[in-house]
Design an enzyme around this catalytic site. Structure first.
Site, PDB file in Angstrom:
ATOM      1  N   ASP A   1      -8.105   2.544  10.942  1.00 46.52           N
ATOM      2  CA  ASP A   1      -6.862   3.309  11.078  1.00 46.52           C
ATOM      3  C   ASP A   1      -6.914   4.665  10.406  1.00 46.52           C
ATOM      4  O   ASP A   1      -6.303   5.628  10.874  1.00 46.52           O
ATOM      5  CB  ASP A   1      -5.679   2.503  10.535  1.00 46.52           C
ATOM      6  CG  ASP A   1      -5.300   1.361  11.456  1.00 46.52           C
ATOM      7  OD1 ASP A   1      -5.731   1.386  12.626  1.00 46.52           O
ATOM      8  OD2 ASP A   1      -4.574   0.454  11.016  1.00 46.52           O
TER       9      ASP A   1
ATOM     10  N   SER B   1      -2.699 -10.615   6.674  1.00 52.17           N
ATOM     11  CA  SER B   1      -2.373  -9.223   6.952  1.00 52.17           C
ATOM     12  C   SER B   1      -2.057  -9.135   8.441  1.00 52.17           C
ATOM     13  O   SER B   1      -2.914  -9.426   9.285  1.00 52.17           O
ATOM     14  CB  SER B   1      -3.564  -8.317   6.615  1.00 52.17           C
ATOM     15  OG  SER B   1      -3.284  -6.977   6.970  1.00 52.17           O
TER      16      SER B   1
ATOM     17  N   ARG C   1      -1.889   3.705  17.082  1.00 52.68           N
ATOM     18  CA  ARG C   1      -2.090   4.625  15.963  1.00 52.68           C
ATOM     19  C   ARG C   1      -1.952   6.103  16.338  1.00 52.68           C
ATOM     20  O   ARG C   1      -1.308   6.860  15.605  1.00 52.68           O
ATOM     21  CB  ARG C   1      -3.450   4.355  15.291  1.00 52.68           C
ATOM     22  CG  ARG C   1      -3.510   3.016  14.565  1.00 52.68           C
ATOM     23  CD  ARG C   1      -2.390   2.891  13.548  1.00 52.68           C
ATOM     24  NE  ARG C   1      -2.498   1.676  12.751  1.00 52.68           N
ATOM     25  CZ  ARG C   1      -1.635   0.682  12.784  1.00 52.68           C
ATOM     26  NH1 ARG C   1      -0.588   0.738  13.607  1.00 52.68           N
ATOM     27  NH2 ARG C   1      -1.780  -0.376  12.015  1.00 52.68           N
TER      28      ARG C   1
ATOM     29  N   ASP D   1       0.816  -1.214   0.000  1.00 52.20           N
ATOM     30  CA  ASP D   1       0.000   0.000   0.000  1.00 52.20           C
ATOM     31  C   ASP D   1       0.851   1.267   0.000  1.00 52.20           C
ATOM     32  O   ASP D   1       0.649   2.172  -0.823  1.00 52.20           O
ATOM     33  CB  ASP D   1      -0.932   0.018   1.216  1.00 52.20           C
ATOM     34  CG  ASP D   1      -1.958  -1.102   1.176  1.00 52.20           C
ATOM     35  OD1 ASP D   1      -2.369  -1.479   0.075  1.00 52.20           O
ATOM     36  OD2 ASP D   1      -2.331  -1.607   2.253  1.00 52.20           O
TER      37      ASP D   1
END
Length: 405
Positions: A121, A170, A92, A13
């Site tokens: 996120d 993932s 985060r 990504d």
């Protein structure tokens, strides 16, 4: 020269985002930022190698200490979301602040992430970034990218993409937790293989006792050995993980309304949360425990949303700080069969009297057993009256007195 800071992992990504930010968003320079919150070393190696191959200016910011402290703050709030300790959610905002700090230091005009429009996120990052004057960019979300499109684009551009674990799962790892999702795990009926786990061994019949010391709600030592937060968490991840402690397989409700299947590992978090709650049970009154459950739930919800700096959390922290003044003592934890069970607790602030609770003592601070008779008579009195009234027959309704004439 327009410059943008990109939250950079070196994965598919964020690697694709580098040329996209230049070609589609008109940025002349992209600065990659990786924040260390306890990921394995190979993830940093991947980020370094990918950045070098891209010719990307790249920085790594060490935020492990800050993150470790926040993890222990979450212990004071007994924080979990739908039954699992918060890991990614806590990390985060720490990551977002570190990236924002570097972006401002490097005089960037924008700040970007590679999150999809389906996950949590994106919201956690942007809750921090949108308090700044920088342009916030989310290429994957804004351009509707799919994983298949990204793979084709990377091949077309000859980008140095690393699949990571052959692309099967993932995985997100930090000091407090390790999450595994995607692939066959998206099927709620799929039974995951043992090899998805790295932090936890398969539970066995072996047992072990450890003693954890707390001061003002914070764990400070294990078996009389004092440790700083980062060291203590790392130690317990290994210790508890060997006993298979801290596995969660669940259906999680995300903020956008999607329900997803998630697998987590969190050995230290499970151990510390269990121990802390056991110590609170010894030192806090019933009223404090009942009310604190509401506070803990609100704290956990805001943390899950990435809003750890919200005014509400500041107010909740004030309550937590006051209650934690007496959460000092030790808890003995027994590792057994994948569990971390509290089997003993001690504190000089205990709201408990062994002699008062004992069946072998006749009185409690001068109160005779017979004195409870009056309490027993009144206990449930109103409920008994209500139940008796409910048994009475209801009177028939009188006619309305009307006439057909």
């Amino acid at each position: 020269m327009k410059k943008v800071a990109l939250a950079f992992s070196g994965g598919l990504d964020t690697t694709v985002c580098v040329p996209i930010l230049e070609e589609e968003y008109g940025y002349d320079e992209v600065v990659g930022v990786t924040v260390d919150v306890g990921q394995p070393e190979e993830e940093f190696e991947e980020a370094y190698e990918t950045a070098e191959a891209l010719g990307l200016e790249h920085y790594v910011v060490d935020a492990k200490q800050e993150f470790a402290q926040l993890c222990l703050d979450s212990v004071c709030a007994n924080a979990d979301y739908q039954g699992y300790p918060l890991g990614t959610a806590l990390a985060r905002p720490v990551i977002a602040k570190a990236i924002l700090g570097l972006a401002e230091e490097k005089d960037c005009d924008g700040i970007a992430h590679g999150c999809t429009g389906k996950g949590n996120d994106q919201l956690r990052f942007e809750a921090v970034w949108r308090a700044s004057d920088l342009e916030v960019i989310a290429p994957v979300r804004e351009m509707g990218m799919t994983r298949e499109w990204e793979i084709e684009y990377a091949a077309e551009k000859d980008l140095p993409v690393q699949g990571g674990n052959e692309g099967v799962w993932s995985i997100d790892t930090n000091l407090w937790s390790r999450s595994i999702e995607g692939g066959n795990l998206e099927d709620p009926g799929y039974v995951p293989p043992e090899d998805i786990y790295e932090w936890t061994d398969q539970p066995s019949d072996e047992t072990e006792l450890i003693e954890i010391a707390f001061e003002d709600g914070y764990p400070v030592a294990v078996d009389d050995e004092e440790m700083e937060p980062l060291e203590l968490i790392s130690f317990l991840n290994e210790k508890a993980g060997k006993h298979g402690v801290g596995r969660t397989d669940m259906m999680e409700d995300r903020m956008l309304g999607l329900k997803v299947r998630e697998n987590y590992e969190h050995p230290a978090a499970t151990t510390l949360l269990n121990a802390h709650e056991a110590l609170e049970g010894l030192v806090l009154t019933k009223e404090e425990r009942d009310f604190k459950a509401t506070v803990d739930n609100e704290w956990s919800q805001k943390a899950y949303e990435g809003l750890i700096d919200a005014p509400l959390v500041g107010a909740l922290n004030a309550f937590l700080e006051k209650t934690q003044e007496r959460v000092t003592g030790t808890v003995t934890i027994k590792f057994e069969g994948g569990q971390a069970r509290p089997v003993g607790r001690k504190s000089e602030y205990a709201a408990y009297s062994e002699s008062a609770a004992s069946f072998n003592t006749e009185t409690v601070d001068g109160i005779e057993q017979a004195d409870a008779t009056g309490v027993a008579k009144y206990h449930g009195f109103q409920a008994r009256l209500a139940n008796q009234s409910a048994k009475k027959e209801k009177p028939e309704l009188a006619a309305d007195g009307g006439s057909d004439e």
